[in-house]
Enzyme design. Structure first.
Site, PDB file in Angstrom:
ATOM      1  N   THR A  51       0.696  -1.250  -0.096  1.00 51.94           N
ATOM      2  CA  THR A  51      -0.075   0.078   0.023  1.00 51.94           C
ATOM      3  C   THR A  51       0.707   1.025  -0.036  1.00 51.94           C
ATOM      4  O   THR A  51       2.186   1.161   0.004  1.00 51.94           O
ATOM      5  CB  THR A  51      -0.862  -0.020   1.311  1.00 51.94           C
ATOM      6  N   CYS A  52       0.270   2.297   0.073  1.00 53.16           N
ATOM      7  CA  CYS A  52       1.143   3.599  -0.041  1.00 53.16           C
ATOM      8  C   CYS A  52       1.991   3.717   1.333  1.00 53.16           C
ATOM      9  O   CYS A  52       2.982   4.560   1.262  1.00 53.16           O
ATOM     10  CB  CYS A  52       0.348   4.962  -0.427  1.00 53.16           C
ATOM     11  N   ASN A  53       1.552   3.135   2.569  1.00 52.43           N
ATOM     12  CA  ASN A  53       2.155   3.113   3.754  1.00 52.43           C
ATOM     13  C   ASN A  53       3.038   1.945   3.818  1.00 52.43           C
ATOM     14  O   ASN A  53       4.120   2.078   4.840  1.00 52.43           O
ATOM     15  CB  ASN A  53       1.194   3.187   4.747  1.00 52.43           C
ATOM     16  N   ASP A 116      -7.835   2.302   9.875  1.00 52.35           N
ATOM     17  CA  ASP A 116      -7.996   2.526   8.488  1.00 52.35           C
ATOM     18  C   ASP A 116      -9.082   1.723   7.702  1.00 52.35           C
ATOM     19  O   ASP A 116      -9.114   0.573   7.893  1.00 52.35           O
ATOM     20  CB  ASP A 116      -6.576   2.489   7.938  1.00 52.35           C
ATOM     21  N   GLN A 118      -9.620   1.397   4.677  1.00 48.08           N
ATOM     22  CA  GLN A 118      -9.331   0.510   3.310  1.00 48.08           C
ATOM     23  C   GLN A 118      -8.436  -0.476   3.466  1.00 48.08           C
ATOM     24  O   GLN A 118      -8.616  -1.336   2.504  1.00 48.08           O
ATOM     25  CB  GLN A 118      -8.476   1.793   2.476  1.00 48.08           C
ATOM     26  N   GLY A 191      -4.088  20.748  -6.201  1.00 45.12           N
ATOM     27  CA  GLY A 191      -3.003  20.533  -5.367  1.00 45.12           C
ATOM     28  C   GLY A 191      -2.667  19.046  -5.096  1.00 45.12           C
ATOM     29  O   GLY A 191      -3.727  18.439  -4.493  1.00 45.12           O
ATOM     30  N   LEU A 192      -1.515  18.679  -4.981  1.00 49.08           N
ATOM     31  CA  LEU A 192      -1.275  17.266  -4.840  1.00 49.08           C
ATOM     32  C   LEU A 192      -0.125  16.943  -3.753  1.00 49.08           C
ATOM     33  O   LEU A 192       0.711  16.231  -3.923  1.00 49.08           O
ATOM     34  CB  LEU A 192      -1.020  16.453  -6.018  1.00 49.08           C
TER      35      LEU A 192
END
Length: 424
Positions: A51-53, A116, A118, A191-192
């Site tokens: 995942t992103c983490n 979380d 997700q 914005g990202l």
């Protein structure tokens, strides 16, 4: 099978985002790595979570495969000298610790945002990828289904999953509520930065929408848009996109507001527009609601909503841990019994072989009815004879004393040379 489970973990706790991005795996790369693990590492089952983490590899093996798996990660990702990044990886080579870690990750205790929502779906996806590669066996099947059942208990019995506990997720939750009347809302993400990218990713949970992202660095916008299936517009053309959008979510760093009443001077607002300002300093003018049809939600209100949800989740952690501990004890009992399952099958086959041999020897001249009666009687006898050894074996297993009993049964019935497959 018991005491063979291990894990390798890289997460936000010990690695910066650029390192996490470097070792992230999509479906194609995950399956490629699983294939290479099966071919080059001495493992029986494996699971990759990315995942992103975090990026983690779980596997079953009698030996520590940390070095081998690390090298394979480097090969699949094209990272030269992967050993340079070894400090970012944690090797969990103790069975119980690896099992508990997977529980904690799956249920959101290890998440950057506690609880979380997700992560459990990401675990299910990872499980499907591993199953597609035929590298999930009885142990992982049972472990993951126990985790999924435990997650249901957590949802039903605690407040751990109640509400949105992050600003980005709380924003998306509110967008979803506000746009229920829209058949397909047009959403603009301005914005990202960390929050903007997180919002863009969380928007995937809104089933039917059209998303456009706009960032000063258009290259970054294009990469994310391609990944998520969104549209992109150059930063200089943002005003047109603002006028067309039903929802504007802004997290742009600016010294003065980027979206003001003047933005709408030449274009009347024909239906409600929802504006979310997640920037500090603010990027949407405070008086924007003076324009008919514009509704503004700022970071303070959303943060309050997220903080309240987070407090409820934090208060629920002891209950979640208690539920996890119950599940781990139950799973541990099953896992221990799996150790003796092959021995039980071999014992059943050994006794069945004796029974069939004696029937064949003594009933050559018996009638069909006599043969059926003897077959039925001797089968019932065998079931009663084997019942006590099986119960004793399982009880010994729970006490951690199965080895000596297995050794006696092996000697008595020569089980080493007996097949595990149950004979008809």
């Amino acid at each position: 099978m018991h005491n063979l489970f291990k894990a390798i973990s890289l997460s936000y706790k010990n690695s910066p985002v650029e390192i996490r991005e470097m070792v992230a795996f999509d479906e194609t790369l995950s399956k490629r790595l699983l294939g290479m693990i099966e071919e080059y590492a001495d493992i029986s089952e494996a699971l990759i979570i990315s995942t992103c983490n975090r990026t983690e590899v779980y596997y079953s093996s009698a030996d520590d495969q940390y070095e081998t798996i690390l090298k394979l990660i480097g090969m699949v990702k094209g990272i030269d000298h992967i050993s340079k990044y070894k400090k970012y990886f944690t090797n969990i080579d103790e069975h119980d610790a690896a099992v508990r870690h997977l529980f904690n990750v799956s249920l959101g205790l290890e998440a950057q945002v506690v609880g979380d929502l997700q992560i459990i779906n990401q675990i299910k996806t990872s499980y499907q990828w591993a199953a597609d590669q035929n590298i999930v066996g009885p142990f992982l099947h049972r472990l993951l289904h126990t985790i999924f059942f435990t997650n249901k208990r957590v949802v039903q019995e605690t407040a751990f999953r109640d509400g949105a506990a992050s600003v980005s997720y709380a924003t998306v939750e509110l967008v979803d509520e506000l746009t229920t009347a829209h058949e397909q809302p047009n959403i603009l993400v301005l914005g990202l930065g960390e929050i903007g990218e997180d919002v863009a990713r969380n928007l995937e949970h809104i089933t039917d929408k059209k998303v456009v992202i706009c960032n000063r660095s258009i290259d970054k916008a294009k990469v994310l848009a391609e990944e998520l299936g969104y549209g992109v517009i150059p930063f200089e053309e943002r005003n047109n996109a603002i006028l067309e959008a039903d929802v504007i979510i802004s997290s742009v760093r600016v010294d003065s507001p980027l979206v003001t009443k003047d933005t709408f001077n030449e274009s009347p607002v024909l239906s409600h527009k929802y504006l979310f300002d997640l920037s500090i300093p603010r990027s949407i003018a405070e008086d924007i609601e003076e324009v008919n049809g514009l509704l503004l939600y700022n970071i303070d209100g959303i943060q309050t909503k997220a903080s309240q949800a987070l407090e409820k989740r934090m208060a629920s952690i002891p209950d979640v841990k208690a539920i996890i501990s119950e599940a781990i004890v139950e799973f541990g009992q099953w896992s221990k019994e799996m150790e003796v399952s092959p021995v039980i099958n071999k014992l059943k086959n050994a006794l069945e072989e004796i029974r069939q041999t004696e029937i064949a020897r003594h009933l050559k001249k018996a009638s069909e009815n006599e043969t059926e009666l003897v077959d039925k009687v001797t089968k019932n006898m065998m079931q009663k004879i084997i019942k006590l050894p099986v119960l004793q074996l399982r009880a010994a297993c729970q006490r951690g004393e199965a080895d000596s009993l297995i050794e006696v049964l092996n000697d008595l019935f020569n089980l080493e040379n007996q097949s595990e497959k149950i004979k008809p």
